[in-house]
Design a protein around this motif. Structure first.
Motif: not given
Length: 118
Positions: A3, A5-6, A8-10, A12-13, A16, A29, A68, A77
């Motif tokens: 998988d 990551p998109s 957007r998910d990256l 977010g990571t 975070d 990443h 975002r 972002t």
């Protein structure tokens, strides 16, 4: 099948890990040749970028993501950032993603408040 990551998910990571001051997950990443450019620093390579982010995280007193926006390769972002004794400063962060990894990070903000507080 892996998988990927998109973008957007990256992003977010990225935020975070910064908020939690835990960058072990983020390292995987970032592209080996990731580039960071902002008003106070330009860094090249995964290790230098992580070192810079760790240093900034230590000084971060406020980090609030407000918006975002993402497409297939890029994420913008908008967030507020407080460093040291500075009032929160509006910042925009642009992450460019290639092959499931962050390849470039650019930030822009007015650094005067942070520099005066530092």
């Amino acid at each position: 099948m892996t998988d990927i990551p998109s973008p957007r998910d990256l992003a977010g990571t990225y935020f975070d890990c910064w908020r939690l001051r835990d960058f072990a997950d983020l390292a995987a990443h970032l592209a080996d040749d990731v580039a960071f450019d902002g008003p106070l620093a330009s860094l090249r390579g995964r290790e230098d970028c992580l070192e810079g982010l760790v240093g900034l995280a230590r000084a971060t007193t406020h980090l609030e993501v407000e918006r975002r926006l993402a497409d297939e390769e890029d994420v913008m972002t908008w967030f507020s950032l407080g460093v040291g004794g500075s009032e929160p400063t509006p910042v925009v962060n642009w992450c460019h993603v290639e092959g499931g990894r962050i390849r470039a990070i650019r930030v822009t903000f007015d650094p005067r408040g942070m520099l005066a507080a530092g």
